[in-house]
Design a protein around this motif. Structure first.
Motif, PDB file in Angstrom:
ATOM      1  N   CYS A 156      -0.607 -12.232   3.958  1.00  0.00           N
ATOM      2  CA  CYS A 156       0.105 -11.020   4.371  1.00  0.00           C
ATOM      3  C   CYS A 156      -0.380  -9.831   3.560  1.00  0.00           C
ATOM      4  CB  CYS A 156       1.614 -11.191   4.200  1.00  0.00           C
ATOM      5  SG  CYS A 156       2.322 -12.341   5.393  1.00  0.00           S
ATOM      6  N   LEU A 157      -0.576 -10.051   2.247  1.00  0.00           N
ATOM      7  CA  LEU A 157      -1.038  -8.978   1.382  1.00  0.00           C
ATOM      8  C   LEU A 157      -2.434  -8.515   1.789  1.00  0.00           C
ATOM      9  CD1 LEU A 157       0.203  -7.543  -1.028  1.00  0.00           C
ATOM     10  CD2 LEU A 157      -1.048  -9.082  -2.528  1.00  0.00           C
ATOM     11  N   ARG A 211      -5.778  -4.284   4.330  1.00  0.00           N
ATOM     12  CA  ARG A 211      -6.722  -3.978   5.411  1.00  0.00           C
ATOM     13  C   ARG A 211      -6.134  -2.922   6.334  1.00  0.00           C
ATOM     14  NH1 ARG A 211      -6.970  -7.928  10.095  1.00  0.00           N
ATOM     15  NH2 ARG A 211      -5.152  -6.666  10.496  1.00  0.00           N
ATOM     16  N   ASP A 212      -4.867  -3.097   6.723  1.00  0.00           N
ATOM     17  CA  ASP A 212      -4.206  -2.134   7.617  1.00  0.00           C
ATOM     18  C   ASP A 212      -4.064  -0.774   6.952  1.00  0.00           C
ATOM     19  OD1 ASP A 212      -4.047  -4.137   9.450  1.00  0.00           O
ATOM     20  OD2 ASP A 212      -1.914  -4.562   9.126  1.00  0.00           O
ATOM     21  N   LEU A 213      -3.739  -0.779   5.659  1.00  0.00           N
ATOM     22  CA  LEU A 213      -3.592   0.475   4.926  1.00  0.00           C
ATOM     23  C   LEU A 213      -4.913   1.243   4.898  1.00  0.00           C
ATOM     24  CD1 LEU A 213      -1.349   1.947   3.379  1.00  0.00           C
ATOM     25  CD2 LEU A 213      -2.250   0.938   1.288  1.00  0.00           C
ATOM     26  N   GLY A 269      -8.254   5.632   6.897  1.00  0.00           N
ATOM     27  CA  GLY A 269      -9.502   6.060   7.539  1.00  0.00           C
ATOM     28  C   GLY A 269      -9.231   6.870   8.800  1.00  0.00           C
ATOM     29  N   ALA A 270      -8.254   6.438   9.583  1.00  0.00           N
ATOM     30  CA  ALA A 270      -7.915   7.163  10.814  1.00  0.00           C
ATOM     31  C   ALA A 270      -7.353   8.539  10.495  1.00  0.00           C
ATOM     32  CB  ALA A 270      -6.905   6.352  11.627  1.00  0.00           C
TER      33      ALA A 270
END
Length: 180
Positions: A141-142, A147-149, A154-155
């Protein structure tokens, strides 16, 4: 690594009989019976998708990679007992798959390792006995969180750069129009 193994299984599943098994047709459009029992198999071979009966009992199987059996949609019978199953966190896929596909077969599967679970039926395994699973999930999960952060950051940076470029281009257009 589990995903790569799972992907490898999906890619290698065909309609061909594995060399380590004896395949018998159950009639046209009825599928195959695969007898892979008593072959000293250490891993599940690539299985034809039209398998109806699967016999993997009396081998040296300790685990099944996640997703390895998912494409066997027409399966009616499975025998997978008498293998030295390692009942750690990685056995969870097999347990859940057998619960959906074949409760009688699940009842015959017994753990060989770890020692505290030796001879315990897989069907009676509880989450507490798979204690290592609890430690695996937060790490995964971490990893997804970071990765999502990074993707979100970046977006946002990309959007800010695009907005700045649009604002700058409007100023440039206005300056060109004023100078003319």
């Amino acid at each position: 690594a589990g995903f790569a193994i799972s992907l490898l299984f999906h890619v290698t599943q065909t309609n061909a009989c594995p060399p380590s098994c004896i395949c018998r047709s159950l009639g046209e459009m009825k599928g195959l019976q695969l007898d892979c029992s008593s072959r000293r198999l250490r891993e599940v071979p690539a299985l034809p998708v039209n398998t109806r009966r699967l016999y993997l009992h009396n081998n040296s199987l300790t685990s099944v990679p996640p997703g390895a059996l998912d494409s066997l949609r027409s399966l009616e019978e499975v025998k997978i007992s008498d293998n030295p199953w390692n009942c750690d966190c990685h056995i969870l896929y097999l347990k859940l798959w057998l619960e959906d596909i074949s409760a009688p077969s699940l009842a015959n599967v017994r753990c060989a390792t770890p020692e505290p679970l030796r001879m315990k039926p897989l069907s009676q395994l509880t989450g507490n006995e798979l204690g290592i699973c609890k430690r695996l999930f937060p790490i995964k999960c971490l990893q997804f969180f970071w990765r999502d952060l990074i993707l979100i950051a970046g977006a946002i940076i990309t959007l800010l750069l695009v907005a700045w470029a649009l604002k700058f281009s409007k100023k440039l257009v206005c300056q060109i129009n004023l100078s003319q």
